[in-house]
Motif scaffolding. Structure first.
Motif, mmCIF file in Angstrom:
data_model
loop_
_atom_site.group_PDB
_atom_site.id
_atom_site.type_symbol
_atom_site.label_atom_id
_atom_site.label_comp_id
_atom_site.label_asym_id
_atom_site.label_seq_id
_atom_site.Cartn_x
_atom_site.Cartn_y
_atom_site.Cartn_z
ATOM 1 N N PRO A 232 0.831 -1.212 0.000
ATOM 2 C CA PRO A 232 0.000 0.000 0.000
ATOM 3 C C PRO A 232 0.863 1.258 0.000
ATOM 4 O O PRO A 232 1.951 1.269 0.582
ATOM 5 C CB PRO A 232 -0.806 -0.115 1.302
ATOM 6 C CG PRO A 232 0.010 -0.998 2.183
ATOM 7 C CD PRO A 232 0.769 -1.940 1.288
ATOM 8 N N LYS A 233 0.388 2.317 -0.682
ATOM 9 C CA LYS A 233 1.124 3.573 -0.676
ATOM 10 C C LYS A 233 1.175 4.174 0.723
ATOM 11 O O LYS A 233 2.189 4.709 1.156
ATOM 12 C CB LYS A 233 0.481 4.570 -1.640
ATOM 13 C CG LYS A 233 0.792 4.314 -3.111
ATOM 14 C CD LYS A 233 0.220 5.421 -3.973
ATOM 15 C CE LYS A 233 0.587 5.209 -5.439
ATOM 16 N NZ LYS A 233 2.045 5.308 -5.672
ATOM 17 N N THR A 234 0.051 4.103 1.410
ATOM 18 C CA THR A 234 -0.026 4.614 2.776
ATOM 19 C C THR A 234 -0.806 3.620 3.624
ATOM 20 O O THR A 234 -1.555 2.782 3.094
ATOM 21 C CB THR A 234 -0.743 5.972 2.837
ATOM 22 O OG1 THR A 234 -2.118 5.793 2.482
ATOM 23 C CG2 THR A 234 -0.090 6.971 1.889
ATOM 24 N N ASP B 167 -4.546 3.561 2.924
ATOM 25 C CA ASP B 167 -5.063 2.781 1.797
ATOM 26 C C ASP B 167 -5.556 1.416 2.256
ATOM 27 O O ASP B 167 -6.579 0.913 1.786
ATOM 28 C CB ASP B 167 -3.975 2.593 0.736
ATOM 29 C CG ASP B 167 -3.710 3.853 -0.062
ATOM 30 O OD1 ASP B 167 -4.444 4.848 0.127
ATOM 31 O OD2 ASP B 167 -2.766 3.852 -0.867
ATOM 32 N N GLN C 82 -8.509 1.622 5.476
ATOM 33 C CA GLN C 82 -9.880 2.005 5.153
ATOM 34 C C GLN C 82 -10.800 0.798 5.067
ATOM 35 O O GLN C 82 -12.022 0.923 5.189
ATOM 36 C CB GLN C 82 -9.911 2.770 3.832
ATOM 37 C CG GLN C 82 -9.536 1.933 2.611
ATOM 38 C CD GLN C 82 -9.583 2.713 1.329
ATOM 39 O OE1 GLN C 82 -10.641 3.217 0.938
ATOM 40 N NE2 GLN C 82 -8.436 2.842 0.666
ATOM 41 N N SER D 261 4.098 -0.236 -4.777
ATOM 42 C CA SER D 261 2.823 0.358 -4.378
ATOM 43 C C SER D 261 2.108 1.075 -5.516
ATOM 44 O O SER D 261 0.990 1.551 -5.329
ATOM 45 C CB SER D 261 3.045 1.350 -3.225
ATOM 46 O OG SER D 261 3.812 2.465 -3.649
ATOM 47 N N TRP E 76 -8.271 -4.931 -0.042
ATOM 48 C CA TRP E 76 -7.339 -3.975 -0.648
ATOM 49 C C TRP E 76 -6.775 -4.519 -1.954
ATOM 50 O O TRP E 76 -6.672 -3.779 -2.945
ATOM 51 C CB TRP E 76 -6.227 -3.675 0.361
ATOM 52 C CG TRP E 76 -5.037 -2.976 -0.196
ATOM 53 C CD1 TRP E 76 -4.908 -1.643 -0.476
ATOM 54 C CD2 TRP E 76 -3.773 -3.572 -0.534
ATOM 55 N NE1 TRP E 76 -3.644 -1.378 -0.966
ATOM 56 C CE2 TRP E 76 -2.923 -2.540 -1.014
ATOM 57 C CE3 TRP E 76 -3.275 -4.870 -0.456
ATOM 58 C CZ2 TRP E 76 -1.620 -2.778 -1.425
ATOM 59 C CZ3 TRP E 76 -1.980 -5.116 -0.860
ATOM 60 C CH2 TRP E 76 -1.163 -4.078 -1.349
ATOM 61 N N TYR F 141 -7.476 -2.232 -5.274
ATOM 62 C CA TYR F 141 -6.338 -1.476 -5.809
ATOM 63 C C TYR F 141 -5.592 -2.208 -6.925
ATOM 64 O O TYR F 141 -4.845 -1.568 -7.674
ATOM 65 C CB TYR F 141 -5.357 -1.143 -4.682
ATOM 66 C CG TYR F 141 -5.780 0.047 -3.854
ATOM 67 C CD1 TYR F 141 -5.215 1.303 -4.060
ATOM 68 C CD2 TYR F 141 -6.754 -0.084 -2.877
ATOM 69 C CE1 TYR F 141 -5.614 2.400 -3.300
ATOM 70 C CE2 TYR F 141 -7.158 1.007 -2.115
ATOM 71 C CZ TYR F 141 -6.584 2.248 -2.331
ATOM 72 O OH TYR F 141 -6.984 3.330 -1.580
#
Length: 367
Positions: free
Chosen positions: A29-31, A34, A37, A83, A130, A134
């Motif tokens: 994940p980028k953050t 992400d 959530q 990511s 996720w 994504y």
């Protein structure tokens, strides 16, 4: 993609001339947001208040930080390597014309190795959501690996059933350094469920496990840990055979990822010799151990071993069986295998076709 990269990519595809299926791609994940959530509110608040305590005694990092774990050019402007879907498409999927790529999502959140069982279950479910949102929905060439809170069997079975029949997920993935040897009856309901729905079970060797990477504790150097991936895989296979998993679940497909494969023939020979002398101890193991390795175990190729005599890699493939190897790059890690150069010994066309795609098509049921 600039013109020079386009030309290079075209050359890579022309050189390969084969359909490629990559069985080891690492997404991140980028953050944290992400991923988080997808956590229910109560678990987000739990993490904010108490943190996410892993099973290793090192908070916030692996015991040997991997400063250069990834390709330097795989770092996007925002977030860690692995990511950014667009960059993955340019550097991997498009560059090599990958037909299918299987995600190995061990980085996010610690997954099933968190000490809090409820949080481990929630994180695994979030990772699976996720992956879908994504990666799998926006990129049809990608397939997911279903991450389980493997020490919580009831929660694991619930997660399997939640995704049963979802063709976006290619396999179930477990950590090889489990709380108990992986063949123990504790884990059998997971294997029974996997066999019933026809989904392979994969193990991945590195990352956060329940125990130290070596049989004698924490080692000093990264190179030691990197080598430990191979004997981690061997330990899991031995347990699966000797506890009778493959005898009990003969249709179970077991895939070992990121541990190489050159050690497999010698492991089979040694186990057969010991079993021949001591088979009365394990009457439930009805066949030589190497038979179970041949019928139930597959090996992702990365990192491909490179013997000094290059032709010996061909001997190893013959001993294992060309139908038991699955190509993997391990993108975006620094030691990823480029399909053009992974094998330093020329493979015949049939062997190439099987390793680079046909075997994966068969065990994962890709159309």
């Amino acid at each position: 993609m600039n013109e020079a990269v386009k030309i290079s990519a075209a050359g890579a595809r022309a050189h390969a001339r084969l359909e490629l299926i990559d069985c080891d791609i690492h997404p991140y994940p980028k953050t944290r947001a992400d991923l988080y959530q997808f956590l229910p509110r109560e678990w987000r608040e739990h993490v904010e208040t108490y943190g996410a305590r892993g099973s290793q005694p090192f908070l916030g990092m692996m015991h040997i930080p991997r400063v250069q774990q990834n390709r330097l050019d795989s770092m996007p402007e925002v977030g860690p390597a692995g990511s950014d879907l667009k960059l993955m498409q340019e550097q991997l999927l498009d560059f090599y014309d990958i037909r299918y790529g299987i995600l190995q999502p061990f980085g996010p959140g610690g997954g099933g190795n968190l000490l809090h069982p409820g949080l481990a279950s929630a994180i695994c479910s979030a990772v699976n959501e996720w992956q879908t949102a994504y990666w799998l929905d926006p990129e049809p060439r990608l397939r997911g690996s279903l991450l389980l809170p493997q020490e919580d069997i009831a929660a694991s079975l619930k997660e399997i059933e939640r995704h049963a029949g979802n063709k976006q997920f290619a396999q179930i993935v477990l950590h090889a350094r489990s709380a108990e040897p992986l063949g123990k009856a504790k884990y059998w309901p997971i294997f029974e469920s996997a066999e019933r729905i026809g989904m392979p079970v994969a193990i991945h060797s590195s990352g956060y496990g329940q125990y130290a990477p070596s049989g004698a504790g924490w080692m000093s150097f990264y190179i030691e840990e990197h080598h430990s991936y191979a004997h981690t895989m061997q330990t899991a296979i031995i347990s699966m055979i000797m506890e009778g998993v493959f005898e009990r679940f003969p249709k179970l497909k077991f895939v070992v990822v990121e541990g190489g494969f050159a050690w497999a023939p010698a492991l089979g020979w040694r186990l057969d010799k010991v079993w021949t002398k001591n088979r009365s101890e394990v009457p439930h193991v009805k066949h030589p151990p190497s038979d179970y390795m041949r019928s139930n175990v597959w090996y992702a190729t990365q990192p491909v071993e490179e013997p000094e005599v290059a032709s010996q890699i061909g001997d190893i493939i013959d001993w294992i069986g060309q139908d038991k190897l699955l190509f993997a790059t391990d993108y975006p890690h620094w030691d990823m295998d480029d399909p053009r150069y992974a094998f330093k010994f020329p493979l015949d066309k049939e062997t190439q076709a099987r390793i680079f795609s046909a075997n994966a098509r068969e065990i994962y049921g890709f159309a």
